[in-house]
Design an enzyme around this catalytic site. Structure first.
Site, PDB file in Angstrom:
ATOM      1  N   LYS A  22      77.055  41.997  59.932  1.00 52.40           N
ATOM      2  CA  LYS A  22      76.380  43.159  60.435  1.00 52.40           C
ATOM      3  C   LYS A  22      75.019  43.218  60.851  1.00 52.40           C
ATOM      4  O   LYS A  22      74.813  43.790  61.858  1.00 52.40           O
ATOM      5  CB  LYS A  22      76.474  43.977  58.837  1.00 52.40           C
ATOM      6  CG  LYS A  22      75.721  45.532  59.422  1.00 52.40           C
ATOM      7  CD  LYS A  22      75.506  46.326  58.031  1.00 52.40           C
ATOM      8  CE  LYS A  22      74.295  46.080  57.447  1.00 52.40           C
ATOM      9  NZ  LYS A  22      73.362  46.637  57.837  1.00 52.40           N
ATOM     10  N   ASN A  23      74.060  42.219  60.147  1.00 53.65           N
ATOM     11  CA  ASN A  23      72.773  42.432  60.653  1.00 53.65           C
ATOM     12  C   ASN A  23      72.515  41.660  61.924  1.00 53.65           C
ATOM     13  O   ASN A  23      71.324  41.839  62.819  1.00 53.65           O
ATOM     14  CB  ASN A  23      71.982  41.816  59.481  1.00 53.65           C
ATOM     15  CG  ASN A  23      71.831  42.564  58.131  1.00 53.65           C
ATOM     16  OD1 ASN A  23      71.983  43.857  58.338  1.00 53.65           O
ATOM     17  ND2 ASN A  23      71.636  41.880  56.950  1.00 53.65           N
ATOM     18  N   ARG A  92      69.303  52.625  60.057  1.00 56.38           N
ATOM     19  CA  ARG A  92      67.997  52.244  60.367  1.00 56.38           C
ATOM     20  C   ARG A  92      68.070  51.023  61.486  1.00 56.38           C
ATOM     21  O   ARG A  92      67.288  51.108  62.333  1.00 56.38           O
ATOM     22  CB  ARG A  92      67.172  51.421  59.167  1.00 56.38           C
ATOM     23  CG  ARG A  92      66.008  50.801  59.539  1.00 56.38           C
ATOM     24  CD  ARG A  92      65.074  50.429  58.346  1.00 56.38           C
ATOM     25  NE  ARG A  92      63.851  49.711  58.756  1.00 56.38           N
ATOM     26  CZ  ARG A  92      62.895  50.408  58.896  1.00 56.38           C
ATOM     27  NH1 ARG A  92      62.707  51.759  59.030  1.00 56.38           N
ATOM     28  NH2 ARG A  92      61.726  49.700  59.457  1.00 56.38           N
ATOM     29  N   ILE A 329      60.072  41.916  49.178  1.00 55.82           N
ATOM     30  CA  ILE A 329      60.267  42.377  50.382  1.00 55.82           C
ATOM     31  C   ILE A 329      60.047  44.058  50.291  1.00 55.82           C
ATOM     32  O   ILE A 329      59.452  44.664  51.252  1.00 55.82           O
ATOM     33  CB  ILE A 329      61.533  41.937  50.984  1.00 55.82           C
ATOM     34  CG1 ILE A 329      61.809  40.530  50.856  1.00 55.82           C
ATOM     35  CG2 ILE A 329      61.900  42.547  52.343  1.00 55.82           C
ATOM     36  CD1 ILE A 329      60.731  39.915  51.779  1.00 55.82           C
ATOM     37  N   ARG A 399      79.341  50.706  55.136  1.00 61.10           N
ATOM     38  CA  ARG A 399      78.506  50.453  56.142  1.00 61.10           C
ATOM     39  C   ARG A 399      78.229  49.161  56.333  1.00 61.10           C
ATOM     40  O   ARG A 399      77.866  48.386  57.346  1.00 61.10           O
ATOM     41  CB  ARG A 399      76.848  50.964  55.641  1.00 61.10           C
ATOM     42  CG  ARG A 399      76.880  52.568  55.728  1.00 61.10           C
ATOM     43  CD  ARG A 399      75.451  53.038  55.727  1.00 61.10           C
ATOM     44  NE  ARG A 399      74.579  52.326  56.581  1.00 61.10           N
ATOM     45  CZ  ARG A 399      73.487  51.407  56.059  1.00 61.10           C
ATOM     46  NH1 ARG A 399      73.272  51.359  54.906  1.00 61.10           N
ATOM     47  NH2 ARG A 399      72.714  50.912  57.043  1.00 61.10           N
TER      48      ARG A 399
END
Length: 420
Positions: A22-23, A92, A329, A399
């Protein structure tokens, strides 16, 4: 709206295949805005987020077909430059259309992003990088408005308060690919997803070196052409499945896992006592002895990923001993703690630290997902718990995980959907 129901206590066994990342796929889809030629992207996971990015590309004027994990993209006559609030605010990562739009059109109007509620995630590094390339940027009514007569290479330091930024590195790299002269990004993100984006841009004709290191160099070119690219596997899905094996005392072989991307996760699981056997791009995971508590600190790659913090906490919650999990993070990324405690975990939050006292077992309970990785955490907890767990708001899970319940069911899990 659906909820997920899990009858816990079933030992998972078998083989499972990891989907595309996904990323990695989201900025790569955005990068197709840099060319008028056709692009084909393979191993695209069918997720809410990828479908949102497809809608954004279509809204900007691209012709997009998404079928059987392959996305085919071609151009219409006119490429738009406005990325609408209704789409960008839901995810985002959609903010990564800003860089390619500025690079290609020298103008962009992109809504400030939304996504999971896991703490403050500013876009200052994105804007800093694009301004350094020559873009004039303002914030108007919730939109980032960027204009430039031309983009010119620059030396850009992208280190932030909590380290490097994957999306900011990608945005700047994409814009710099069509800028004049040479751009050097210092404190760039080193994640495999950044490397995958750079590899795709290079296939399109970009001149990039140093990707995968803290210093990336981009020599701008006048135009980019189309390309075909296969997305790398999702290392977070692979790691989540590793935890699923351990929390159920199971025995799973995870194919397409690419363990080379998971050094920090594998190190901690082996420190806890897990047996992991790596063969080529697969990894087999099982317990050969009782696990022990380990301390975890999330860090930028190649450190322990923040996207696995919630999942490892579910495992530590039933591992004997005390573990301290430190989030460096996103220090507020602990919304899953209260839900785990509802299931019988004993976890205390102290600023950016979670102190986890391992309990003998978790008990199934109604819980609510707050974000993507918290959803996965609660699924794992439900798999390892005694009794029935119901998870609401599972649209978060959709998602970022392609058919996770189907994959778990194929391993023997008792998991199904019901209407809320």
């Amino acid at each position: 709206m659906d909820k997920l129901v899990i009858e816990g206590g079933v030992r998972l066994k078998g083989e499972v295949v990891v989907s595309g990342s996904k990323n990695a796929v989201l900025p790569i889809l955005a990068a197709t805005l840099l060319t008028d030629d056709a692009c084909i992207i393979k191993s695209v996971p069918n997720l809410r987020d990828t479908n949102t990015m497809v809608k954004i590309l279509r809204s900007l004027g691209k012709n997009v077909e998404f079928d059987k994990n392959i996305v085919s993209i071609s151009s219409t006559k006119n490429l738009g430059f406005v990325a609408d609030y209704k789409l960008v605010s839901s995810m985002r990562a959609s903010f990564c259309v800003l860089g390619p739009l500025v690079g290609k059109l020298k103008k962009a109007k992109v809504s400030l992003p939304g996504g999971c509620v896991i703490g403050i995630r500013p876009v200052d590094l994105h804007l800093k990088g694009l301004r350094a390339l020559g873009a004039d940027i303002s914030i108007e009514s919730g939109y980032v408005v960027a204009k430039a007569s031309k983009l010119k290479g620059a030396n850009i330091y992208l280190g932030g308060v909590y380290g490097s930024s994957v999306l900011a590195t990608g945005n700047v790299m994409m814009a710099a690919a069509l800028a004049q002269d040479k751009t050097v990004i210092e404190s760039s993100a080193c994640e495999p997803e950044v490397v995958d984006l750079a590899d795709f841009l290079i296939k399109m004709g970009a001149k990039i070196k140093g990707h995968g290191t803290p210093v990336i160099e981009i020599e701008g070119v006048k135009h980019l052409h189309g390309a075909t690219h296969t997305i790398i596997p999702d290392r977070i899905e692979a790691a989540t499945l590793m935890v699923a094996a351990l929390i159920t005392d199971g025995d799973i072989t995870i194919k397409n896992a690419f363990p080379k991307y998971l050094g920090a996760v594998i190190d901690k699981l082996e420190e806890a006592g897990a047996s992991l056997v790596r063969i080529d791009n697969s990894v087999s995971v099982r317990c050969v002895k009782k696990l022990k508590a380990v301390n975890i600190t999330t860090l930028p790659y190649p450190g322990f990923p923040t996207d696995m913090q919630a999942q490892i906490m579910s495992l530590m919650s039933i591992t004997p001993g005390i573990s301290i999990i430190t989030e460096k993070i996103y220090p507020d990324r602990f919304m899953h703690v209260a839900e785990l405690n509802r299931m019988g975990a004993y976890i205390q939050r102290e600023g950016p630290h979670a102190i986890v006292n391992g309990v003998k077992e978790l008990s199934g309970a109604p819980v609510m997902a707050s974000d993507l990785r918290a959803s996965a955490c609660l699924v794992l907890a439900g798999l390892g718990a005694r009794g029935k767990t119901t998870i609401s708001r599972i649209y978060h899970l959709e998602r970022g995980y392609e058919n996770l319940e189907g994959k778990l069911e194929s391993l023997g899990a008792k998991i199904w959907r019901e209407k809320e």
